[in-house]
Design a protein around this motif. Sequence first.
Motif, PDB file in Angstrom:
ATOM      1  N   ASN A 202     -29.748  29.404 -14.241  1.00  0.00           N
ATOM      2  CA  ASN A 202     -31.079  29.765 -12.843  1.00  0.00           C
ATOM      3  C   ASN A 202     -30.031  29.411 -11.879  1.00  0.00           C
ATOM      4  N   ASN A 203     -30.748  28.787 -10.590  1.00  0.00           N
ATOM      5  CA  ASN A 203     -30.029  29.154  -9.226  1.00  0.00           C
ATOM      6  C   ASN A 203     -29.628  27.931  -8.738  1.00  0.00           C
ATOM      7  N   ILE A 204     -28.927  26.871  -9.502  1.00  0.00           N
ATOM      8  CA  ILE A 204     -28.245  25.318  -8.739  1.00  0.00           C
ATOM      9  C   ILE A 204     -27.153  25.951  -8.626  1.00  0.00           C
ATOM     10  N   VAL A 205     -26.425  24.865  -7.767  1.00  0.00           N
ATOM     11  CA  VAL A 205     -25.470  25.111  -6.447  1.00  0.00           C
ATOM     12  C   VAL A 205     -24.823  24.305  -5.940  1.00  0.00           C
ATOM     13  N   ILE A 206     -25.469  23.054  -6.709  1.00  0.00           N
ATOM     14  CA  ILE A 206     -25.281  21.860  -6.861  1.00  0.00           C
ATOM     15  C   ILE A 206     -25.452  20.673  -7.811  1.00  0.00           C
ATOM     16  N   ILE A 207     -24.451  19.601  -8.354  1.00  0.00           N
ATOM     17  CA  ILE A 207     -24.904  18.909  -9.281  1.00  0.00           C
ATOM     18  C   ILE A 207     -25.349  17.603  -8.500  1.00  0.00           C
ATOM     19  N   GLU A 208     -26.177  16.957  -8.631  1.00  0.00           N
ATOM     20  CA  GLU A 208     -27.394  15.995  -7.690  1.00  0.00           C
ATOM     21  C   GLU A 208     -28.387  15.612  -9.274  1.00  0.00           C
TER      22      GLU A 208
ATOM     23  N   PHE B  74     -25.054  28.546  -9.800  1.00  0.00           N
ATOM     24  CA  PHE B  74     -24.062  29.053  -8.010  1.00  0.00           C
ATOM     25  C   PHE B  74     -23.533  27.616  -8.133  1.00  0.00           C
ATOM     26  N   ILE B  75     -22.911  27.221  -8.775  1.00  0.00           N
ATOM     27  CA  ILE B  75     -22.636  26.009  -8.441  1.00  0.00           C
ATOM     28  C   ILE B  75     -20.965  25.931  -8.008  1.00  0.00           C
ATOM     29  N   GLY B  76     -20.994  25.304  -6.965  1.00  0.00           N
ATOM     30  CA  GLY B  76     -19.633  26.461  -5.918  1.00  0.00           C
ATOM     31  C   GLY B  76     -19.078  24.568  -5.654  1.00  0.00           C
ATOM     32  N   ASP B  77     -19.894  23.451  -5.271  1.00  0.00           N
ATOM     33  CA  ASP B  77     -19.396  22.152  -5.360  1.00  0.00           C
ATOM     34  C   ASP B  77     -18.485  21.619  -5.792  1.00  0.00           C
ATOM     35  N   LEU B  78     -17.271  21.859  -6.289  1.00  0.00           N
ATOM     36  CA  LEU B  78     -16.875  21.150  -7.642  1.00  0.00           C
ATOM     37  C   LEU B  78     -16.767  19.129  -7.399  1.00  0.00           C
TER      38      LEU B  78
ATOM     39  N   LEU C  20     -20.053  23.853 -17.967  1.00  0.00           N
ATOM     40  CA  LEU C  20     -19.679  24.766 -16.026  1.00  0.00           C
ATOM     41  C   LEU C  20     -19.193  26.465 -16.557  1.00  0.00           C
ATOM     42  N   THR C  21     -19.416  26.968 -17.715  1.00  0.00           N
ATOM     43  CA  THR C  21     -18.824  28.536 -18.025  1.00  0.00           C
ATOM     44  C   THR C  21     -19.827  29.432 -17.566  1.00  0.00           C
ATOM     45  N   GLY C  22     -19.378  30.067 -16.333  1.00  0.00           N
ATOM     46  CA  GLY C  22     -19.669  30.896 -15.696  1.00  0.00           C
ATOM     47  C   GLY C  22     -20.617  31.020 -14.357  1.00  0.00           C
ATOM     48  N   ASN C  23     -20.037  29.884 -13.745  1.00  0.00           N
ATOM     49  CA  ASN C  23     -20.363  29.616 -12.453  1.00  0.00           C
ATOM     50  C   ASN C  23     -18.945  29.856 -11.401  1.00  0.00           C
ATOM     51  N   PRO C  24     -19.045  29.592 -10.150  1.00  0.00           N
ATOM     52  CA  PRO C  24     -17.919  30.099  -9.415  1.00  0.00           C
ATOM     53  C   PRO C  24     -17.033  28.948  -9.745  1.00  0.00           C
ATOM     54  N   CYS C  25     -17.441  27.588  -9.745  1.00  0.00           N
ATOM     55  CA  CYS C  25     -15.799  26.251  -9.436  1.00  0.00           C
ATOM     56  C   CYS C  25     -15.214  26.813 -10.574  1.00  0.00           C
ATOM     57  N   THR C  26     -15.915  27.239 -11.671  1.00  0.00           N
ATOM     58  CA  THR C  26     -14.776  27.747 -12.714  1.00  0.00           C
ATOM     59  C   THR C  26     -13.304  28.523 -12.092  1.00  0.00           C
TER      60      THR C  26
ATOM     61  N   ILE D 229      -2.827  17.257  -6.939  1.00  0.00           N
ATOM     62  CA  ILE D 229      -2.959  18.648  -6.846  1.00  0.00           C
ATOM     63  C   ILE D 229      -4.489  19.158  -7.117  1.00  0.00           C
ATOM     64  N   ALA D 230      -4.823  19.023  -8.056  1.00  0.00           N
ATOM     65  CA  ALA D 230      -5.721  19.396  -8.529  1.00  0.00           C
ATOM     66  C   ALA D 230      -6.862  19.176  -7.306  1.00  0.00           C
ATOM     67  N   GLU D 231      -6.714  18.253  -6.523  1.00  0.00           N
ATOM     68  CA  GLU D 231      -7.705  17.682  -6.015  1.00  0.00           C
ATOM     69  C   GLU D 231      -7.430  18.877  -4.472  1.00  0.00           C
ATOM     70  N   GLY D 232      -7.092  19.180  -4.292  1.00  0.00           N
ATOM     71  CA  GLY D 232      -6.707  20.386  -2.955  1.00  0.00           C
ATOM     72  C   GLY D 232      -6.090  21.142  -3.483  1.00  0.00           C
ATOM     73  N   ASP D 233      -6.371  21.936  -4.856  1.00  0.00           N
ATOM     74  CA  ASP D 233      -7.213  23.017  -5.007  1.00  0.00           C
ATOM     75  C   ASP D 233      -8.261  23.837  -4.869  1.00  0.00           C
ATOM     76  N   VAL D 234      -9.009  22.286  -5.574  1.00  0.00           N
ATOM     77  CA  VAL D 234     -10.788  22.023  -5.268  1.00  0.00           C
ATOM     78  C   VAL D 234     -10.856  22.262  -3.895  1.00  0.00           C
ATOM     79  N   VAL D 235     -10.608  21.518  -2.682  1.00  0.00           N
ATOM     80  CA  VAL D 235     -10.628  21.807  -1.551  1.00  0.00           C
ATOM     81  C   VAL D 235     -10.977  23.105  -1.200  1.00  0.00           C
ATOM     82  N   ARG D 236      -9.746  24.217  -1.311  1.00  0.00           N
ATOM     83  CA  ARG D 236      -9.302  25.463  -1.363  1.00  0.00           C
ATOM     84  C   ARG D 236     -10.002  26.448  -1.702  1.00  0.00           C
ATOM     85  N   GLY D 237     -10.191  26.010  -2.934  1.00  0.00           N
ATOM     86  CA  GLY D 237     -10.890  26.852  -4.038  1.00  0.00           C
ATOM     87  C   GLY D 237     -13.105  27.039  -3.156  1.00  0.00           C
ATOM     88  N   TYR D 238     -13.189  26.012  -2.999  1.00  0.00           N
ATOM     89  CA  TYR D 238     -14.616  26.233  -2.544  1.00  0.00           C
ATOM     90  C   TYR D 238     -14.716  26.919  -1.012  1.00  0.00           C
ATOM     91  N   TRP D 239     -13.660  26.494  -0.120  1.00  0.00           N
ATOM     92  CA  TRP D 239     -13.393  27.035   1.504  1.00  0.00           C
ATOM     93  C   TRP D 239     -13.567  28.849   1.361  1.00  0.00           C
TER      94      TRP D 239
END
Length: 432
Positions: A76-82, A99-103, A120-126, A164-174
């Motif tokens: 689908n075209n989902i961009v956020i889990i909510e 298309f979930i980018g905000d992990l 979550l396979t195939g989403n940008p956040c992976t 460390i993972a929390e910082g990597d997730v923020v930089r990956g989202y930017w």
Amino acid sequence: MVRISVELIRKKSEHNEGEISTLEEISLHQENIEKIELIDKLCRKLKILLLQYNLISKIENLNKLKYLEYLNLALNNIVIIENLEGLECLKKLDLTMNFIGDLKSVKTLKLNYKLEQLYLTGNPCTDYDNYRNYVITVLPQIKQLDMIDIKKSDRIIASQKFHIAEGDVVRGYWDYMKLRKKQIERYENSDVKITEITDQDDDDEEDEDKVKSFWNEPSYNTPEDRIKIAKKLEQIENKKNHKKDNSNTKDIKNTIKLFTQDGRPYNINQPKVPFKLNDEDDRDNIFLEISLYKHMDTSHVDIDIQPKYIRVTIKGKILQLTLPCEIETEKSVAKRNTVTGNLLITMPRLNPLDIIMKKSIDYNDKKSSSSKNHSSDIKKIQSGKIITKRELLEIGPPIDDLDFSNIYKKNQNNIINKSSAFIDNPDVPPLE
């Protein structure tokens, strides 16, 4: 695009005899649905909801599904889990190829205490560094992530690397948001837009060159391109259906009439196959032999036997014949000759004949000489023994000559007359 309606839900609930309120499972995949609606109001007892391969861009209107255990929103075209906090029984959530980018939005799943499997396979956040360690730490209740079981050792390592993972997730989202901005600008500056395609193609007929040029254009894995391709496929499908509808209307106009106005069936031979209807060789049955192609599959032949007519459909073409008498449809039998391929249909008469008379054929007639071979098989058949009784009709009183009651009296008189005239001669010796 398609909207979820009562008619669509009822159509997809045929396995539950069309009952919506008690429905526990429904599949609405590949319907080009853009919005989730009505399901939480009509199907509150759902346990399985399949919405994969649609155009849904937002998770909504699902909080009232308290019994839902499996939700599939893949492709689908989902961009956020909510908006999934109200799914108290949710055990499996499939968000593959979105298309979930905000992990960080996975934190909203903390309240789903029974959640065990997450995809979550195939989403940008992976693609973010330490993506797996972040999800395992944030959601301690899940037992499987992207079809890989989570061990105790994985949880220990993930908790140790969480900062460390929390910082990597923020930089990956930017980084993803920068890429996403470029994708939107490229789409807005492109020559072909969704609105232009729909407006243009609705008025003009689509030809092969336009279709080829559309598919030759480069496409990207973005929500906009996915919607554009879906709408183009929908347009092509609608035009095909429109052509089919036009062809069907033409076929209806050229439909052959099978019956007269008063209901009598016509004799029709659309496939132009040779046949022989024999109603003279048997007093109990009528035989119809049709010469079919030897290697024709029997699945292409359909037989409809009615009391007063028979209809044989051969590859969509109709052979219809009026029967000389009423028959028993339930006892009729159709067989195929394995050598010649001919079809023989035996139809019992409703009222069997007593006698079958031979046709009168004039063999001296030149016109009938050509049909001599066809009529030579006709024989005279007499069913059963016919007992006849011959009677004589007497007119007038009986004749005395035939009265034998006076014979004895006449002979007696003669004997008496002879004995009275007898003279004994003594010279004649007595008989010994």
